[in-house]
Design a protein around this motif. Structure first.
Motif, mmCIF file in Angstrom:
data_model
loop_
_atom_site.group_PDB
_atom_site.id
_atom_site.type_symbol
_atom_site.label_atom_id
_atom_site.label_comp_id
_atom_site.label_asym_id
_atom_site.label_seq_id
_atom_site.Cartn_x
_atom_site.Cartn_y
_atom_site.Cartn_z
ATOM 1 N N ARG A 1 0.540 -0.667 0.194
ATOM 2 C CA ARG A 1 0.167 -0.296 -0.616
ATOM 3 C C ARG A 1 0.870 1.087 -0.656
ATOM 4 O O ARG A 1 0.208 2.492 -0.793
ATOM 5 N N THR A 2 1.962 1.219 0.394
ATOM 6 C CA THR A 2 2.688 2.577 1.207
ATOM 7 C C THR A 2 3.101 2.824 -0.267
ATOM 8 O O THR A 2 4.278 1.987 -0.850
ATOM 9 N N ARG A 3 2.670 4.358 -0.749
ATOM 10 C CA ARG A 3 4.021 4.816 -2.210
ATOM 11 C C ARG A 3 5.270 5.198 -2.301
ATOM 12 O O ARG A 3 5.255 6.234 -0.642
ATOM 13 N N ALA A 4 5.982 5.213 -2.884
ATOM 14 C CA ALA A 4 6.958 5.988 -2.761
ATOM 15 C C ALA A 4 6.942 7.342 -1.935
ATOM 16 O O ALA A 4 7.484 8.057 -1.614
ATOM 17 N N ALA A 5 5.992 8.304 -2.854
ATOM 18 C CA ALA A 5 5.450 9.873 -2.527
ATOM 19 C C ALA A 5 5.470 9.995 -1.457
ATOM 20 O O ALA A 5 6.331 10.676 -0.452
ATOM 21 N N VAL A 6 4.129 9.413 -0.745
ATOM 22 C CA VAL A 6 3.931 9.310 0.299
ATOM 23 C C VAL A 6 5.169 8.715 1.590
ATOM 24 O O VAL A 6 5.493 9.843 2.451
ATOM 25 N N LEU A 7 5.625 7.822 1.021
ATOM 26 C CA LEU A 7 7.390 7.602 1.764
ATOM 27 C C LEU A 7 8.155 8.675 2.235
ATOM 28 O O LEU A 7 8.545 9.030 2.971
ATOM 29 N N ALA A 8 8.077 9.365 0.385
ATOM 30 C CA ALA A 8 9.110 10.163 1.013
ATOM 31 C C ALA A 8 8.350 11.574 1.790
ATOM 32 O O ALA A 8 9.556 12.286 2.656
ATOM 33 N N GLN A 9 7.203 11.642 2.103
ATOM 34 C CA GLN A 9 6.685 12.698 2.851
ATOM 35 C C GLN A 9 6.674 13.282 3.850
ATOM 36 O O GLN A 9 6.401 13.758 4.548
ATOM 37 N N THR A 10 6.727 11.318 4.002
ATOM 38 C CA THR A 10 6.432 11.117 5.807
ATOM 39 C C THR A 10 8.853 11.574 5.968
ATOM 40 O O THR A 10 8.826 12.003 7.012
ATOM 41 N N ARG A 11 9.454 11.392 5.325
ATOM 42 C CA ARG A 11 10.743 11.351 5.820
ATOM 43 C C ARG A 11 11.063 13.356 6.101
ATOM 44 O O ARG A 11 11.601 13.875 6.760
ATOM 45 N N GLU A 12 9.634 14.141 5.000
ATOM 46 C CA GLU A 12 10.309 15.263 4.850
ATOM 47 C C GLU A 12 9.609 15.873 6.207
ATOM 48 O O GLU A 12 10.121 17.062 7.119
ATOM 49 N N VAL A 13 8.293 14.638 6.767
ATOM 50 C CA VAL A 13 7.904 15.484 7.829
ATOM 51 C C VAL A 13 8.712 15.678 9.709
ATOM 52 O O VAL A 13 9.039 16.397 10.022
ATOM 53 N N ILE A 14 9.613 14.736 8.754
ATOM 54 C CA ILE A 14 10.416 13.904 10.149
ATOM 55 C C ILE A 14 11.200 14.826 10.264
ATOM 56 O O ILE A 14 11.998 15.201 11.226
ATOM 57 N N GLU A 15 12.724 14.720 8.833
ATOM 58 C CA GLU A 15 12.842 15.574 8.775
ATOM 59 C C GLU A 15 12.651 16.734 9.409
ATOM 60 O O GLU A 15 14.298 18.008 10.562
ATOM 61 N N ARG A 16 11.502 17.733 8.780
ATOM 62 C CA ARG A 16 11.154 19.160 9.700
ATOM 63 C C ARG A 16 10.907 19.477 10.924
ATOM 64 O O ARG A 16 11.476 19.768 11.789
ATOM 65 N N THR A 17 10.686 18.155 11.731
ATOM 66 C CA THR A 17 10.466 18.389 13.255
ATOM 67 C C THR A 17 10.830 17.639 14.030
ATOM 68 O O THR A 17 11.575 18.533 14.870
#
Length: 552
Positions: A478-494
């Motif tokens: 289910r997990t898409r690469a774009a969604v996973l990349a967005q997760t990385r951005e959120v964690i990196e930003r916070t």
């Protein structure tokens, strides 16, 4: 995409490739069986072009080839077909009749192969022979007609000259028998004149006869004849439909089409299924590969480690435990946040089973349900959810939220979420929550937090500030690469990428490619042990029954 990846894709979609091949071959088989049978017959014709005296030149050979090609186009023209239909006593449209024939020129020869097809073997042979005979006759008529006009003019001259010779001969005979009142000198003079005329006419007549003979001989030499070398005979073996060939070609086409569809689906599918995909999107290694659990398909998440501790899935969680310990060697980490990008990716199941393998390894583990919106951890351990994180934060009684000795494990402690509050983010971001986390870290070797998804709400990023490390669970289907990349951005930003320890590739299926091969060794060993136990149990029961029979 490398060759190994192509092979993995084809193996994963093997069912579709096999299905496409079988369906295409089966459809071709039934269609071929429903088609009417056609029988074929062929006759071979030899084209003989008249040659001029002397040696044969290249132009003669070229002319022969061109003539053979020309005849291959003429043989199926309407006049020939009409004549053949008359010979066969058939009433059909010449244009439809023409579709039953095929003409081929044998390469580098003057041979024509005329083939006919029909629903009856003998009729196919008769059709081929009739068309060949009609073409031979028509070709002869055409060539004879070209010289007929010159020959008719010559014959007219011969007949006219014959009349003149006969008239002159009659006049001579009349002067000899009855000269009349003419004097002998006058008779002699007229006879001399008639004799001269007769001689000239006879010479001319002889020349005309010679010319006629030469013309006929020249015509005979100049005719381009067509002869049948091998007549057509009935063949009882049908030429159409070719069932075996059609089925083979359809099967190959179905295979290629199904393989193309599979590759297209894989090309358009951007879900993360491999460690390379996780590394490219999230930027961290994969700590563990977990297969899809049967309980997940039923909507349940029973701890597989407790139910079947020697299964390949249980071994996968032990590997996850080991890799997580190695990732924490250089950092003093006791609080691990387990989250995901989206809901229903298996983070709660991962937390429960990971905690149990840690406890079996001798560690003291506390599992905390910090999903204050849709808590599910209490159902995994069959606990009540009346007290938990929310009551501990509101009342200040931290110890009252602990559920100890869960499932008979003294070193496993569970903290449920408690009643669902109206302000989950504010509670998780409070100072009391930070104190609660520090208090829990002092009680155990490892504290595992089950949190909401990162992209759904802000709770996960708030908890990530309190944790020593973050593990992201990735659903391989289910997990898409774009969604996973967005997760990385959120964690990196916070909280920064420093706390991101790795990922768990979850819900793998047997055809997921190279990642699933890890389970093959454990699955084979597990199956052998299970079969040995079953066999040993049956032998024991049989022996017991035998001893009972002996006593009786």
């Amino acid at each position: 995409m490398e060759l190994r990846q192509y092979a993995a894709v084809l193996w994963r979609w093997l069912w579709l490739i096999v299905l496409g091949t079988v369906l295409a071959a089966a459809a071709s088989y039934f269609v071929s069986k429903s088609m009417p049978k056609l029988y074929g017959a062929s006759t071979t014709l030899l084209v003989n072009q008249a040659q001029t005296p002397g040696t044969v030149s290249y132009n003669d050979v070229l002319t022969n080839t061109q003539l053979t090609t020309t005849y291959s186009q003429m043989i199926l023209k309407r006049p020939v077909l009409q004549s053949a239909l008359a010979k066969l006593h058939m009433t059909a449209d010449p244009r439809q009749f023409q579709k039953a024939f095929k003409v081929q020129v044998a390469r580098d020869t003057m041979l024509l192969q005329l083939s006919a097809e029909s629903g009856d073997p003998q009729q196919a042979a008769d059709m081929a022979n009739a068309v060949a005979q009609a073409f031979i006759e028509q070709n002869r008529q055409i060539q004879m007609g070209q010289a007929a006009q010159s020959r008719d003019a010559l014959e007219t001259q011969i007949k006219s000259l014959e009349k003149e010779i006969n008239t002159t001969t009659d006049q001579l005979n009349q002067l000899r028998t009855s000269p009349g009142s003419l004097s002998p000198e006058a008779v002699q003079a007229q006879m001399s004149q008639l004799q001269i005329t007769l001689s000239q006419d006879q010479v001319t007549y002889s020349d005309l006869l010679k010319s006629d003979q030469e013309m006929r001989l020249a015509e005979a030499k100049s005719y381009s004849s067509v002869a049948v070398v091998e007549p057509a005979v009935a063949n009882p073996i049908p030429v159409s439909p070719k069932t075996v060939q059609n089925v083979a070609l359809a099967g190959i086409l179905g295979l290629l089409l199904a393989a193309g569809v599979a590759l297209l689906i894989e090309y358009l599918d951007d879900t993360v299924k491999t460690a390379e995909g996780v590394g490219g999107a999230l930027g961290v290694p994969v700590l563990g590969y977990v297969a899809r659990l049967k309980s997940d398909r039923k909507g349940q998440s029973a701890p597989v480690v407790a139910r079947d501790p020697r299964s390949p899935v249980s071994e996968a969680f032990r590997t996850l435990r080991t890799n997580l310990q190695f990732s924490l060697l250089d950092r003093p980490g006791r609080a691990i946040l387990v989250t995901s990008s989206s809901p229903r990716e298996g983070k709660t199941t991962t937390v429960v089973n990971l905690a149990m393998v840690m406890v079996k390894a001798g560690q003291r583990v506390i599992v905390v349900d910090t999903d204050l919106r849709r808590p599910t951890l209490h159902s995994q351990f069959d606990l009540q959810n009346e007290r938990g994180v929310t009551t501990a934060l509101l009342e200040g009684d931290f110890s009252g939220a602990l559920s100890k000795s869960v499932m008979g494990m003294e070193k496993l402690t569970v903290v449920t979420s408690g009643p669902i509050p109206p302000n989950p983010s504010e509670l998780l971001g409070s100072l009391r929550m930070a104190s609660f986390v520090e208090w829990l870290k002092g009680l155990a070797d490892m504290v595992l937090f089950d949190s909401p998804p990162v992209l759904a709400v802000t709770d996960a990023t708030i908890l990530a500030r309190l944790a020593d490390g973050v593990v992201v669970v990735v659903d391989s289907k289910r997990t898409r690469a774009a969604v996973l990349a967005q997760t990385r951005e959120v964690i990196e930003r916070t909280v920064g990428l420093g706390k991101l320890l790795g990922a768990v590739l979850n819900k793998l299926v047997p055809r997921s490619g190279g990642n699933y091969y890890y389970y093959h060794y454990y699955q084979s060993s597990y199956s052998r042990q299970k079969n040995w136990k079953n066999g040993h149990q049956k032998l024991t029961e049989s022996a017991a029954e035998g001893r009972g029979a002996d006593r009786s």
